[in-house]
Write a protein that holds these residues in place. Sequence first.
Motif, PDB file in Angstrom:
ATOM      1  N   SER A 114       6.078  40.199  23.045  1.00 33.33           N
ATOM      2  CA  SER A 114       5.334  38.941  23.151  1.00 33.33           C
ATOM      3  C   SER A 114       3.833  39.190  23.123  1.00 33.33           C
ATOM      4  O   SER A 114       3.076  38.459  22.477  1.00 33.33           O
ATOM      5  CB  SER A 114       5.731  38.213  24.444  1.00 33.33           C
ATOM      6  OG  SER A 114       4.970  37.041  24.609  1.00 33.33           O
ATOM      7  N   GLN A 115       3.394  40.244  23.789  1.00 37.65           N
ATOM      8  CA  GLN A 115       1.962  40.576  23.800  1.00 37.65           C
ATOM      9  C   GLN A 115       1.484  41.023  22.419  1.00 37.65           C
ATOM     10  O   GLN A 115       0.377  40.689  21.988  1.00 37.65           O
ATOM     11  CB  GLN A 115       1.697  41.675  24.827  1.00 37.65           C
ATOM     12  CG  GLN A 115       1.878  41.227  26.266  1.00 37.65           C
ATOM     13  CD  GLN A 115       1.928  42.389  27.250  1.00 37.65           C
ATOM     14  OE1 GLN A 115       1.689  43.538  26.876  1.00 37.65           O
ATOM     15  NE2 GLN A 115       2.235  42.098  28.500  1.00 37.65           N
ATOM     16  N   ASN A 118       1.912  37.561  20.195  1.00 37.48           N
ATOM     17  CA  ASN A 118       1.466  36.258  20.719  1.00 37.48           C
ATOM     18  C   ASN A 118       2.470  35.151  20.408  1.00 37.48           C
ATOM     19  O   ASN A 118       2.101  34.012  20.133  1.00 37.48           O
ATOM     20  CB  ASN A 118       0.084  35.893  20.157  1.00 37.48           C
ATOM     21  CG  ASN A 118      -1.006  36.823  20.643  1.00 37.48           C
ATOM     22  OD1 ASN A 118      -1.082  37.134  21.829  1.00 37.48           O
ATOM     23  ND2 ASN A 118      -1.829  37.297  19.724  1.00 37.48           N
ATOM     24  N   GLN A 119       3.747  35.499  20.420  1.00 30.10           N
ATOM     25  CA  GLN A 119       4.822  34.546  20.187  1.00 30.10           C
ATOM     26  C   GLN A 119       5.856  34.678  21.298  1.00 30.10           C
ATOM     27  O   GLN A 119       5.696  35.479  22.223  1.00 30.10           O
ATOM     28  CB  GLN A 119       5.482  34.813  18.825  1.00 30.10           C
ATOM     29  CG  GLN A 119       4.556  34.887  17.642  1.00 30.10           C
ATOM     30  CD  GLN A 119       3.969  33.530  17.245  1.00 30.10           C
ATOM     31  OE1 GLN A 119       4.258  32.502  17.860  1.00 30.10           O
ATOM     32  NE2 GLN A 119       3.126  33.523  16.222  1.00 30.10           N
ATOM     33  N   GLY A 234       7.070  35.042  27.012  1.00 27.59           N
ATOM     34  CA  GLY A 234       6.033  34.465  26.166  1.00 27.59           C
ATOM     35  C   GLY A 234       6.261  33.025  25.776  1.00 27.59           C
ATOM     36  O   GLY A 234       5.625  32.542  24.828  1.00 27.59           O
ATOM     37  N   THR A 235       7.132  32.321  26.488  1.00 29.03           N
ATOM     38  CA  THR A 235       7.375  30.915  26.143  1.00 29.03           C
ATOM     39  C   THR A 235       6.084  30.101  26.200  1.00 29.03           C
ATOM     40  O   THR A 235       5.899  29.149  25.438  1.00 29.03           O
ATOM     41  CB  THR A 235       8.422  30.311  27.092  1.00 29.03           C
ATOM     42  OG1 THR A 235       9.594  31.131  27.083  1.00 29.03           O
ATOM     43  CG2 THR A 235       8.813  28.909  26.649  1.00 29.03           C
ATOM     44  N   ASN A 237       3.380  30.815  25.055  1.00 31.91           N
ATOM     45  CA  ASN A 237       2.654  30.893  23.784  1.00 31.91           C
ATOM     46  C   ASN A 237       2.905  29.662  22.912  1.00 31.91           C
ATOM     47  O   ASN A 237       2.059  29.303  22.085  1.00 31.91           O
ATOM     48  CB  ASN A 237       3.062  32.159  23.020  1.00 31.91           C
ATOM     49  CG  ASN A 237       2.481  33.422  23.635  1.00 31.91           C
ATOM     50  OD1 ASN A 237       1.352  33.420  24.107  1.00 31.91           O
ATOM     51  ND2 ASN A 237       3.252  34.488  23.643  1.00 31.91           N
ATOM     52  N   ARG A 240       0.336  26.962  23.214  1.00 32.28           N
ATOM     53  CA  ARG A 240      -0.924  27.169  22.514  1.00 32.28           C
ATOM     54  C   ARG A 240      -0.803  26.859  21.029  1.00 32.28           C
ATOM     55  O   ARG A 240      -1.763  26.980  20.283  1.00 32.28           O
ATOM     56  CB  ARG A 240      -1.394  28.616  22.720  1.00 32.28           C
ATOM     57  CG  ARG A 240      -1.847  28.895  24.136  1.00 32.28           C
ATOM     58  CD  ARG A 240      -2.510  30.256  24.233  1.00 32.28           C
ATOM     59  NE  ARG A 240      -1.540  31.316  24.379  1.00 32.28           N
ATOM     60  CZ  ARG A 240      -1.064  31.740  25.546  1.00 32.28           C
ATOM     61  NH1 ARG A 240      -1.464  31.154  26.664  1.00 32.28           N
ATOM     62  NH2 ARG A 240      -0.200  32.731  25.610  1.00 32.28           N
ATOM     63  N   SER A 241       0.417  26.485  20.601  1.00 32.40           N
ATOM     64  CA  SER A 241       0.638  26.191  19.182  1.00 32.40           C
ATOM     65  C   SER A 241       1.162  24.771  18.985  1.00 32.40           C
ATOM     66  O   SER A 241       1.851  24.490  18.012  1.00 32.40           O
ATOM     67  CB  SER A 241       1.664  27.185  18.595  1.00 32.40           C
ATOM     68  OG  SER A 241       1.224  28.514  18.722  1.00 32.40           O
ATOM     69  N   GLY A 311       8.395  31.644  16.676  1.00 29.43           N
ATOM     70  CA  GLY A 311       7.099  30.980  16.716  1.00 29.43           C
ATOM     71  C   GLY A 311       7.020  29.937  15.625  1.00 29.43           C
ATOM     72  O   GLY A 311       8.001  29.669  14.924  1.00 29.43           O
ATOM     73  N   THR A 320       4.048  40.556  12.397  1.00 29.04           N
ATOM     74  CA  THR A 320       5.195  40.269  13.259  1.00 29.04           C
ATOM     75  C   THR A 320       6.392  41.126  12.870  1.00 29.04           C
ATOM     76  O   THR A 320       7.085  41.682  13.726  1.00 29.04           O
ATOM     77  CB  THR A 320       5.563  38.779  13.179  1.00 29.04           C
ATOM     78  OG1 THR A 320       4.448  37.997  13.602  1.00 29.04           O
ATOM     79  CG2 THR A 320       6.759  38.467  14.075  1.00 29.04           C
TER      80      THR A 320
END
Length: 337
Positions: A114-115, A118-119, A234-235, A237, A240-241, A311, A320
Amino acid sequence: MSEVRRLEVLRAIDEDYVHSREPVGSKALVERHHLGVSSATIRNDMAALEEEGLIVAPHTSSGRIPTDKGYRLFVDRISDVKPLSAAARRAIQTLLDGAGDPDDVMDRTVRLLSQLTNQVAVVQYPHLGRAKVRHIEFVLLAPRQVLVVLIADNGRVEQRVIRLAEDIAEADLADLRSALLGALAGTPLADVGARLAAGVPGVPAELGEALQTLGAELVHLSTLTREDRILMAGTANLARSTGDFPLSISPILEALEEQVVMLRLLSEMQQDARGVSVRIGSENPYNSLAETSVVATGYGPDSSAKVGVLGPTRMDYPTTMAADRAVARYLSRILAG
């Protein structure tokens, strides 16, 4: 129109849109990319791409963004998955090498992936239908209280504290452990119940009730060990989208929370020659995920379990795919231990 240039224009639109979140126009393409032609030529190329359904104008007189079909052509044209940077590879190795039990390995895996992307990162626990009993341990916590531990040959560990009907001596508990381990070592998890029902030789009659209680718990733990499940990180994230999801992210969050949809999807995804699988937008058979893309890679001895990323379709696919494949390889290496 040049086929090679058409693909270059599509690639440039994809890359610019991923990083800017803004529709891309011909002027921006000429300024940012060395395409060697005029804005007028680029506009003609974009018109042809739009006619083919590879890009679309989200608003009147705006620039263009890729469609699911456009992303698919772009992803399919990635000839090879680029390697991660040396720093990223060191980060993966450092974090995963420091893991403890298998659950810790899985937790570190999804947090790391996830880091890196970013997803939302998802790891499917190894398929355990073919797993076998590797080890059994009984720990006497009190005269009638025993910690029962079952370890499968893929590293999965299940344990629970149970209470016996009568006091048991530590030596007797050790004898029961030896008898049960002798009977079950190498037995497929799915067959533990049947194997115990056939009888365990060498156990004195006075320990029969304790044997029955401990055996029943081993059957229970073997059933837990066979269950398919996933772990996510990372949910946040997705929040932020939100601009990438015109309707709502609620159906996506619900699908992640229920896990059944993701388990089915990951199980259905087949790797391509590059060692990854990519489902883009409407290619996902579940309506709740129609605005997302999923990148997954198999890991483990038979690559049947998956580790992946979910994502928006506006995703940096090359990076990715590289991160997912690298993490899957390290995870396989650690579990093979």
